[in-house]
Enzyme design. Sequence first.
Site, short mmCIF file in Angstrom:
data_model
loop_
_atom_site.label_atom_id
_atom_site.label_comp_id
_atom_site.label_asym_id
_atom_site.label_seq_id
_atom_site.Cartn_x
_atom_site.Cartn_y
_atom_site.Cartn_z
N LYS A 186 3.24 0.66 -11.30
CA LYS A 186 4.44 1.08 -10.55
C LYS A 186 5.61 1.34 -11.51
CE LYS A 186 3.64 0.86 -6.01
NZ LYS A 186 2.84 1.89 -5.49
N LYS A 188 -14.07 10.50 -5.33
CA LYS A 188 -14.02 9.92 -3.99
C LYS A 188 -13.00 10.63 -3.09
CE LYS A 188 -10.44 6.54 -4.34
NZ LYS A 188 -9.92 5.34 -3.75
N LYS A 192 -6.36 9.70 -0.41
CA LYS A 192 -5.12 10.39 -0.04
C LYS A 192 -4.50 11.10 -1.23
CE LYS A 192 -3.15 7.04 2.37
NZ LYS A 192 -4.15 6.26 3.09
#
Length: 330
Positions: free
Chosen positions: A112, A195, A198
């Site tokens: 992050k 895969k 999103k």
Amino acid sequence: MRDIVVSGIRSTGNLHLGNYYGALRNFVKMQEENDCFFFIADLHALTTHPDPAQLHDNVKSILAQYLAAGLDPEKSTIFIQSDVPEISEMYLLMNMHVYIGELERTASFKDKVRKQPENVNAGLLTYPSLMAVDILIHKATKVPVGKDQEQHLELTRRFARRFNNIYGVELFPEPASYNFGSESIKVPGLDGSGKMGKSEGNCIYLIDEDKPLRKKVMKAVTDEGPKEPNSPLSQPIENLFTVMSLVSEPEVVEQYKAAYADCSIRYGDFKKQIAEDILKVTTPMRERYNEIIKDEEYMRKVVKIGAEKARESAAKTLAEVRKIMGFKSF
Ligand code: ADP
Ligand code: TRP
């Protein structure tokens, strides 16, 4: 023995086939045999500063999708994290036993910091403390987590052990990860690559309407077709077969495998079949979603009952924690 299972669900974005087959379908089965707490982690969502105008709608939509997919408020405790103030209080107490160094070393925190350097807030650093509290406040014994969350679960075990050691108690069990064994599935994307996800932008969503869903599947990447009998599968075709084996009857999969082996396969038909079989799975969920999302009364009832049950369990643990730490009423 029944396990106490806790799982937090991110309130970002719609559910896709990967989420369904990789996680949600197992949640639906788990609630039959265990005491499950499923909650929408809206406090955790604050670490990335979501738009206040959208926070509630996101929570509502994701709740409706989970209910539509089979989470059952009669079998599980389904609640919203921010409806349980005991979690926030215990988070404060827990933070007194959590060291900055160990939080800074967490992979998700480092990630992050790299991705949103302009917003490295304290909530982000203490994300694992809050998650540990979500789990420990119900004395969970099992937690179903994806690979990316394993480190957080490891920290949860460490915090549980530390609390027990410091105060010489056996309050918290160390939660194990819920293992789906051979059933653990990776749903591939239909773009021929890795895969479905999103951030990959290759998702078939559970609430996709028929037409766009068919269009997405028809656009799936293929190859030039098998050149000779029994050729090996290329990656895109293997991906399509993987998806087909999740949604279609075994005979249908066999039929297309045989057609591939003898070179009579037509990818147009193959994809049409996959699209229709995906729709057989998703349509009932989408229809239930469309009903549930309109039914404010029902959703209000679900989260009210869920919050009551979750608070009862949480309040009990919090009272024990306060007592152990030395708080007494005058
Ligand atoms: P995404 O961000 O791709 O929508 P998340 O990372 O939020 O998905 O994952 C939510 C849950 O769904 C996790 O338990 C994860 O393991 C599972 N999941 C996500 N994508 C897939 C996939 N393609 N195949 C299997 N499981 C998946
Ligand atoms: N951190 C989890 C995620 O990003 C969500 C979560 C919050 C969670 N609290 C939890 C998962 C407790 C399991 C148990 O997906």
